[in-house]
Design a protein around this motif. Structure first.
Motif: not given
Length: 205
Positions: A160-166, A193-205
């Motif tokens: 999912l995140f590659g080098d951004d995982r850590i 921001e990292i989630l957005g960079k990798h196209g990962v959507k978040t969930w409603p609170s």
């Protein structure tokens, strides 16, 4: 105050060892305990004001020092892992029932986040703090399965995140919640921001 008389936002705070009272137009949380006093045949009640419950369900702690320091639980990373990977983890459990998934997946997440599934780790994680007794029972005979699931989490996170995982996981580990609060915080802006960079959507609170 009886729980049925409380507004919905205050009800989660009414639990063993705590009481909610309506004072001056606000709902206040108190820690209740009792102790023996020499010469008295009955326990003496002790009440400590913790803070005010806001209408959004959050807790505004009193500003003065307390005998009981604020304790925090890890929230961000374990919450994300459960929401994002629960389905694939369950599918990876060969011959695993939904019932076993309910306990083994949280254990695997705690192992991934903390590196251990000790009682301390279970109590320090918001995801598992309310089911420690159950998880403790199934933990000994399932450690190998839990380790495999934890390895699967690493696999999925790396994809999912590659080098951004850590960096992402570091930011999310720092997203904690007051152990008494009924509401949870938003994910950190840097993590979003990292989630957005990798196209990962978040969930409603």
């Amino acid at each position: 105050m009886k729980i049925e008389k409380l507004p919905d936002f205050a009800k989660p705070y009414k639990k063993t060892g705590y009481d909610v009272r309506h004072k001056g137009g606000s709902y206040q949380l108190f820690r209740i305990s009792s102790h023996r006093v020499e010469g008295k045949s009955y326990p003496v009640l002790t009440q400590e004001y913790i803070g005010t419950i806001r209408e959004d369900g959050s807790l505004q702690r009193k500003s003065t020092p307390s005998r009981h320091p604020v304790t925090y639980q890890e929230f961000g990373l374990s919450d994300f892992l459960m929401r994002r990977h629960h389905r694939v983890l369950q599918q990876s459990m060969f011959n695993g029932s939904p019932e076993s998934a309910k306990v083994l997946i949280p254990l695997a997440i705690v192992l991934y986040v903390f590196g251990t599934v000790s009682d301390t780790a279970l109590s320090c994680c918001r995801l598992t703090a309310g089911q420690i007794d159950l998880l403790r029972q199934v933990r000994p005979e399932n450690l190998l399965r839990v380790e495999r699931l934890s390895s699967k989490i690493l696999q999925e996170q790396q994809l999912l995140f590659g080098d951004d995982r850590i960096d992402f996981e570091l930011l999310m580990r720092l997203c904690v919640v007051d152990s008494l609060a009924a509401t949870v915080p938003a994910y950190p802006a840097e993590a979003l921001e990292i989630l957005g960079k990798h196209g990962v959507k978040t969930w409603p609170s």
